[in-house]
Design a protein around this motif. Structure first.
Motif, PDB file in Angstrom:
ATOM      1  N   ASN A  77      -2.121   5.066   2.222  1.00  0.00           N
ATOM      2  CA  ASN A  77      -1.025   4.270   1.675  1.00  0.00           C
ATOM      3  C   ASN A  77       0.038   5.222   1.140  1.00  0.00           C
ATOM      4  OD1 ASN A  77       0.577   2.434   0.263  1.00  0.00           O
ATOM      5  ND2 ASN A  77      -1.114   1.267  -0.558  1.00  0.00           N
ATOM      6  N   ALA A  78      -0.223   5.909   0.041  1.00  0.00           N
ATOM      7  CA  ALA A  78       0.730   6.918  -0.450  1.00  0.00           C
ATOM      8  C   ALA A  78      -0.065   8.022  -1.157  1.00  0.00           C
ATOM      9  CB  ALA A  78       1.756   6.275  -1.375  1.00  0.00           C
ATOM     10  N   ASN A  81      -1.944   6.609  -4.892  1.00  0.00           N
ATOM     11  CA  ASN A  81      -2.505   5.275  -5.083  1.00  0.00           C
ATOM     12  C   ASN A  81      -3.750   4.971  -4.266  1.00  0.00           C
ATOM     13  OD1 ASN A  81      -1.394   5.168  -2.591  1.00  0.00           O
ATOM     14  ND2 ASN A  81      -0.148   3.356  -2.949  1.00  0.00           N
ATOM     15  N   ALA A  84      -6.095   2.640  -6.141  1.00  0.00           N
ATOM     16  CA  ALA A  84      -5.607   1.256  -6.206  1.00  0.00           C
ATOM     17  C   ALA A  84      -5.731   0.600  -4.838  1.00  0.00           C
ATOM     18  CB  ALA A  84      -4.163   1.229  -6.681  1.00  0.00           C
ATOM     19  N   THR A  85      -5.440   1.343  -3.799  1.00  0.00           N
ATOM     20  CA  THR A  85      -5.505   0.796  -2.443  1.00  0.00           C
ATOM     21  C   THR A  85      -6.940   0.386  -2.106  1.00  0.00           C
ATOM     22  OG1 THR A  85      -3.718   2.287  -1.824  1.00  0.00           O
ATOM     23  CG2 THR A  85      -4.947   1.258  -0.027  1.00  0.00           C
ATOM     24  N   ALA A 126      -3.927   5.576 -11.425  1.00  0.00           N
ATOM     25  CA  ALA A 126      -4.524   4.592 -10.515  1.00  0.00           C
ATOM     26  C   ALA A 126      -6.044   4.762 -10.475  1.00  0.00           C
ATOM     27  CB  ALA A 126      -3.931   4.744  -9.115  1.00  0.00           C
ATOM     28  N   ARG A 133     -11.693  -1.002 -14.049  1.00  0.00           N
ATOM     29  CA  ARG A 133     -11.900  -2.376 -13.571  1.00  0.00           C
ATOM     30  C   ARG A 133     -13.262  -2.567 -12.906  1.00  0.00           C
ATOM     31  NH1 ARG A 133      -6.615  -1.397 -11.837  1.00  0.00           N
ATOM     32  NH2 ARG A 133      -7.272  -1.150  -9.678  1.00  0.00           N
TER      33      ARG A 133
ATOM     34  N   HIS B  62       2.816  -0.413  -9.777  1.00  0.00           N
ATOM     35  CA  HIS B  62       2.618   0.476  -8.630  1.00  0.00           C
ATOM     36  C   HIS B  62       1.256   0.197  -8.013  1.00  0.00           C
ATOM     37  CE1 HIS B  62       2.227   4.092  -6.225  1.00  0.00           C
ATOM     38  NE2 HIS B  62       3.522   4.291  -6.381  1.00  0.00           N
ATOM     39  N   SER B  63       0.263   0.021  -8.883  1.00  0.00           N
ATOM     40  CA  SER B  63      -1.078  -0.282  -8.389  1.00  0.00           C
ATOM     41  C   SER B  63      -1.178  -1.721  -7.890  1.00  0.00           C
ATOM     42  CB  SER B  63      -2.118  -0.009  -9.470  1.00  0.00           C
ATOM     43  OG  SER B  63      -2.308   1.385  -9.596  1.00  0.00           O
ATOM     44  N   MET B  65       1.110  -3.373  -6.187  1.00  0.00           N
ATOM     45  CA  MET B  65       1.569  -3.372  -4.802  1.00  0.00           C
ATOM     46  C   MET B  65       0.608  -2.568  -3.923  1.00  0.00           C
ATOM     47  SD  MET B  65       3.524  -4.476  -2.484  1.00  0.00           S
ATOM     48  CE  MET B  65       4.589  -5.540  -3.415  1.00  0.00           C
ATOM     49  N   SER B  66       0.072  -1.484  -4.464  1.00  0.00           N
ATOM     50  CA  SER B  66      -0.889  -0.677  -3.693  1.00  0.00           C
ATOM     51  C   SER B  66      -2.129  -1.503  -3.367  1.00  0.00           C
ATOM     52  CB  SER B  66      -1.306   0.556  -4.495  1.00  0.00           C
ATOM     53  OG  SER B  66      -0.167   1.317  -4.829  1.00  0.00           O
ATOM     54  N   GLU B  92       8.276   2.441  -3.941  1.00  0.00           N
ATOM     55  CA  GLU B  92       7.707   3.270  -2.870  1.00  0.00           C
ATOM     56  C   GLU B  92       6.770   2.450  -1.975  1.00  0.00           C
ATOM     57  OE1 GLU B  92       4.774   5.930  -4.316  1.00  0.00           O
ATOM     58  OE2 GLU B  92       5.007   7.351  -2.679  1.00  0.00           O
ATOM     59  N   ILE B  93       5.968   1.602  -2.607  1.00  0.00           N
ATOM     60  CA  ILE B  93       4.957   0.867  -1.852  1.00  0.00           C
ATOM     61  C   ILE B  93       5.541  -0.414  -1.246  1.00  0.00           C
ATOM     62  CG2 ILE B  93       2.527   0.139  -1.884  1.00  0.00           C
ATOM     63  CD1 ILE B  93       3.035   3.066  -2.772  1.00  0.00           C
ATOM     64  N   ILE B  96       6.295   0.563   2.086  1.00  0.00           N
ATOM     65  CA  ILE B  96       5.072   0.758   2.869  1.00  0.00           C
ATOM     66  C   ILE B  96       4.506  -0.589   3.311  1.00  0.00           C
ATOM     67  CG2 ILE B  96       2.666   1.577   2.726  1.00  0.00           C
ATOM     68  CD1 ILE B  96       3.760   3.923   0.988  1.00  0.00           C
TER      69      ILE B  96
END
Ligand SMILES: Cc1ncc(C[n+]2csc(CCOP(=O)(O)OP(=O)(O)O)c2C)c(N)n1
Ligand code: SF4
Lengths: 324, 391
Positions: A77-78, A81, A84-85, A126, A133, B62-63, B65-66, B92-93, B96
């Motif tokens: 993703n980036a 993150n 988080a992804t 993240a 969580r 940010h998280s 959207m991630s 940024e995301i 993406i």
């Protein structure tokens, strides 16, 4: 029967590991080794790995369109993150399972990989959020102590005295001044987590910890010391040896923290001086040329000794006292 | 058509209520004023077991959207919502998500971007994502928030589109203003959005795919072209989806809403809730015998150029109202409308008015002033002017 290197080798003679040869990592890089050992262990245990990758050396080298080295599902993703992804992927899995939209018998392993930059620095938030969580994921840090994709800049993991392009050794400043951030302590501070260090040079310890991490009922974090042969300036065939040396010199102790309970998993009968680890690497060449090099090495020795003692004390103090 | 049920709810609740009826697989969100009530309402639905959605209470936008990118790539229907700084943090995301062609729907409660910090409505947040590849819808009232949130899901997921959609509502004005909203029965919404059929889901381990590959100069350009084409497909697909929505609701949507445009010589073009105020002023001026009209923009991206040209050609004067500035250039809606009108046979006189930054009210007298300037043909295309600003 417990997994061994021999057993893994047998299993994967005729079976895909999940990442193929033909990626464009440098010869001798430890990162693909780390990834392969994780994937082999996961698959041998019957998991279907789903991989998330943070931007970095391994990500750019393994997915140059129209090719991909991955034969397992993979998402980049980036940079910051991946945790988080993968937490989104894992949550999707739970949602779809609940809705009866995916076969209930599939055993997935949600695995995020990140370099030290993407873990200690820009991705820390993240990562912390995802662990807090409680997503059932395995986060694997491959720690080469520098930003290699962008060409060997300092990270929060770079040890003092190492020469990097953004903290170079100069006439006035002796390279990076700060100590390496203790990422395992930071992660372990989330309490409901399994966190451990590994190296490709100690494969059995590595495999055992991956197994434990995958079976842990919550987030797990594995930090793998992963030499970059380019930046560390060692020969292409030295990555594995040097991680053994890192363990023998207390530079990279092998241990785990399981819900607050510390356990040192390798206790070498005798230790080597940390200077042995420093002196064989080109990245410390300029540090070693300084007139005060001996003193700096002594300080470093004292530091790793103190940390080792502390680790043993933690082990003693936390024995049979899990936080949860 | 379904039986009618009317609720007195805010825009935030309307968005959350629509999300509840859509019942996405995953919602990841982080609170920010004035979007916060959306997250709160939705969290309560989850806590009360009214939806089977898995909610991820992330530690940042940010998280958020991630995580929805991860969830959508995994094969889930995923949604989120945000405002201003939250949207900026996602930026940024946001790109993406669109570039991976993930049909995520996000409620954006429009709010001014810092600095100085301001929690009230303007469109600077949405405009900063103008070129991100998301479809952007704007709502005039709370009913539209509800309707367009539902419609957006079907639009996003259409196989010829597969693009994310932002449903914009004006912060506080809509998000916190209570209005009567006609809601559809749950089953009607469920049937309309249907069950999500993911393409290339990560969880399909028998058909492994690589998302987010490194794409150098030998392919990147071609991939962007595909994205451009997908966006163009919206022109074809949106009317079909809007027609289906009309069938279940009796409410018609389009790219733009012409209001009293028959024989109108002087027209205002605007986005969002101020269209309500403008309609009132149009009514007043019409009762005074003035030939005025309004062209409300529902869809800002892709930009409905053909409709703009069709409706605005040969009018005497067109005033564009923008709730955002573009520093060192013309205001975003004005720029787009003006550019579209370059190609028409008979170009109207044009004027640009920026209003309402940071939540400043747009009053009927401001709108009336803009119309009066148009009717006096006292407009200069190259001069940006301001409504309600102390100078
Ligand atoms: C937001 C953002 N900032 C900076 C970068 C540039 N960047 C890409 S990879 C990278 C360094 C990666 O270092 P690390 O995580 O240690 O992994 P390695 O390349 O060493 O394997 C940087 C700085 C980026 N991609 N995104
Ligand atoms: S630069 Fe370093 S980390 Fe990157 S592939 Fe080469 S050896 Fe590995």
């Amino acid at each position: 029967m417990p997994l061994t290197m021999k057993k893994l080798a047998e299993i994967f003679t005729n079976r895909e590991i999940g990442i193929t040869q033909g990626h464009r990592m440098c010869p001798g890089c430890a990162a693909p080794m780390t990834v392969k050992m994780v994937l082999m262990t996961a698959k041998a245990l019957g998991y279907e790995p789903i991989i998330g990758f943070a931007t970095g050396c391994m990500e750019v080298s393994s997915t140059i369109f129209p090719y991909t080295s991955w034969s397992v599902p993979y998402i980049h993703n980036a940079f910051e993150n991946v945790a988080a992804t993968i937490s989104g992927v894992e949550t999707a899995y739970r949602a779809l399972k609940k809705a009866g939209k995916i076969p209930p018998d599939k055993k997935y392993a949600f695995i995020a990989f990140g370099g030290d930059g993407g873990t200690y620095d820009i991705g820390l938030q993240a990562l912390s959020g995802a662990i807090e969580r409680g997503h059932k994921m395995l986060y694997v840090l491959y720690d080469n102590e520098g930003y290699m994709n962008t060409g060997n800049q300092r990270s929060g993991s770079t040890p003092p005295g190492a020469d990097t392009t953004t903290a170079p050794v100069g006439k006035v400043v002796p390279g990076k001044l700060q100590l390496k951030k203790n990422i395992v302590e930071i992660v372990a501070g989330h309490e409901y987590v399994y966190a451990a260090t590994v190296t490709p040079g100690e494969p059995m310890d590595f495999i055992n910890k991956i197994e434990k991490a995958l079976q842990f009922d919550g987030p797990a974090f594995i930090a793998s010391l992963s030499p970059c042969v380019r930046y560390w300036r060692v020969d292409d065939d030295k990555a594995v040896d040097i991680t053994k040396l890192a363990v023998q010199t207390k530079y990279w102790p092998l241990y785990e923290v399981d819900r607050g309970v510390y356990r040192v998993t390798r206790k070498p009968a005798s230790f080597k001086p940390v200077a042995d680890f420093i002196k064989i690497q080109g990245r410390f060449r300029l540090l070693l040329q300084r007139s005060d090099a001996e003193q700096i090495l002594n300080e470093l020795q004292q530091y790793v000794d103190r940390r080792w003692e502390r680790l043993l004390a933690f082990e003693e103090a936390t024995k049979d006292k899990p936080i949860r | 058509m379904a039986s009618k049920k009317v609720l007195a709810i805010t825009g935030a609740e309307a968005a959350a209520y629509a999300m509840k009826q859509i019942e996405p697989d995953v919602v990841a969100a982080y609170p920010i004023t004035p979007q916060t009530p959306i997250v709160e309402y939705f969290a309560k639905y989850v806590a009360d077991g009214e939806v089977r959605t898995e909610m991820i209470p992330v530690e940042s936008e940010h998280s958020a959207m991630s995580a929805v990118v991860g969830a959508a790539a995994a094969g889930a229907r995923a949604m989120t919502a945000t405002s201003a700084q939250g949207l900026a943090l996602m930026h940024e995301i946001v790109y993406i998500a669109a570039s991976m062609r993930l049909p995520i729907v996000m409620g954006v409660v429009n709010r001014a971007l810092s600095a100085p910090i301001n929690i009230h409505c303007d469109h600077s947040d949405a405009m900063s994502e103008r070129d991100s590849g998301w479809i952007q819808l704007f709502c005039e009232d709370v009913q539209e928030v509800y309707d367009l949130t539902i419609l957006a899901v079907k639009l996003a997921e259409h196989e010829d589109v597969r693009l994310p959609v932002m449903v914009n509502q004006d912060g506080f004005i809509l998000s916190h203003g209570v209005e009567p909203v006609e809601v559809l029965p749950d089953e009607v919404v469920k049937k309309f959005v249907g069950s999500y059929k993911p393409i290339y889901p990560l969880l399909d381990t028998d058909h492994p795919v690589t998302y987010g590959a490194l794409d150098l100069y030998d392919y990147y350009f071609e991939h962007k072209r595909q994205q451009i084409e997908a966006m163009k497909n919206v022109y074809r697909i949106f009317p079909l989806v809007a027609e289906e929505f009309y069938k279940i609701s009796g409410r018609r949507y389009n790219y733009v809403e012409p209001y009293k445009m028959e024989n109108a010589e002087f027209v205002i073009v605007a986005l969002g809730s101020s269209n309500g105020t403008i309609k009132d002023v149009v009514d007043e001026l019409r009762s005074e015998g003035k030939k005025v009209g309004l062209l409300k923009i529902w869809m800002f991206r892709p930009f409905p150029k053909a409709e703009i040209q069709r409706y605005l050609t040969a009018r005497k004067a067109v005033v564009v109202l923008d709730r955002a500035a573009s520093f060192g250039a013309e205001a975003p809606l004005y720029e787009a409308v003006k550019s579209a009108l370059y190609e028409v046979a008979v170009r109207p006189l044009m004027g640009s008015f920026v209003y309402g930054l940071g939540g400043r009210d747009l009053k009927p007298e401001h709108v009336r002033y803009a119309f009066e300037r148009a009717m006096a043909l006292d407009l200069v295309a190259d001069r940006e002017e301001y409504l309600g600003l102390r100078e």
